[in-house]
Design an enzyme around this catalytic site. Structure first.
Site: not given
Ligand code: DX5
Ligand code: ZN
Length: 226
Positions: A35, A39, A149, A151
């Site tokens: 994935h 951004m 983000f 986490g």
């Molecule tokens: C957030 C991203 C996610 C993120 C998920 O905006 O789209 O893909 O990296 O990270 P975790 O699994 O740490 O929530």
């Molecule tokens: Zn994502």
């Protein structure tokens, strides 16, 4: 039998200085997709990578690159990402109300798989026309945190959206993204998600392969029950 299970580590949580070896490691650990969070600050309060990084990475891996576009102008990214070797192109519904048909068409022409994502505040009904269209998206990404983000904490109230989608579209790829890990996967799996993005839970673990396998097992077991 449900839609095929795809476990997609979010490379946002990887060591960006060693992206090629990090992707290789994830594939060895059993990941199906990688994935890639693209951004831009106009859509989320963060800035990550774009087509040049995808292009470099593609020279090092054959893996499915599941690109999640957190940008205000997704159409401008279709051609560069297609040339760079992206596999999936998932754009946000909030910024494509006017031109989603054209975006989908261009994604497919570029040899990529179209998907649509929605933020926590957006109603699931907004994506139905895109799934029901004669030239449909092939994946819906339900954000389970505010995009921006890794986490963050999983939002269980988003599972209503997943359930509604699964009831309506039994074989659709339904992806969940944000706060997924061994302690939250069962909720997403029971609701009907089959594509699981996981960043911090995978990269933060001493045994990422074990986490990937737990996520997969949970989805498979939920599919056997339903
Ligand atoms: C957030 C991203 C996610 C993120 C998920 O905006 O789209 O893909 O990296 O990270 P975790 O699994 O740490 O929530
Ligand atoms: Zn994502």
């Amino acid at each position: 039998m449900g839609a095929a299970v795809k476990i997609a580590p979010s490379m946002l949580s990887s060591d960006f200085a060693n992206l090629a070896s990090e992707t290789e490691r994830m594939i060895q650990f059993g990941a199906d997709w990688l994935h890639m969070d693209i951004m831009h600050r106009h859509f989320v309060p963060n800035l990550t990578i774009g087509a040049p990084v995808i292009e470099s990475l593609r020279k090092n891996t054959k893996a499915y690159l599941d690109c999640h576009l957190m940008v205000t102008n997704p159409i401008d990214y279709v051609e560069p990402l297609s040339k760079a070797g992206a596999s999936g192109f998932t754009f946000h519904v909030e910024v494509s109300k006017e031109n989603w048909k054209e975006i989908i068409q261009r994604i497919k022409l570029g040899g990529m798989r179209p998907g649509v994502a929605l933020k926590p505040q957006t109603a699931i009904e907004e994506v139905f026309p895109m799934v029901e269209s004669e030239n449909p998206v092939e994946l819906v990404l339900v954000m389970t945190v505010e995009p921006g983000f890794g986490g963050q904490k999983f939002m269980p109230e988003m599972m209503d959206k997943v359930r509604k989608l699964r009831r309506k579209f039994p074989s659709l790829d339904i992806e969940v993204d944000g706060g997924l890990g061994p302690s939250t996967i069962d909720m997403a799996a029971a609701a009907g998600a089959n594509c699981i993005v996981a960043g911090s839970s995978v990269f933060g673990s001493a045994d990422p392969a074990q986490v990937i396998s737990e996520l997969r097992k949970s989805v498979q077991e939920a599919q056997e029950i339903n």
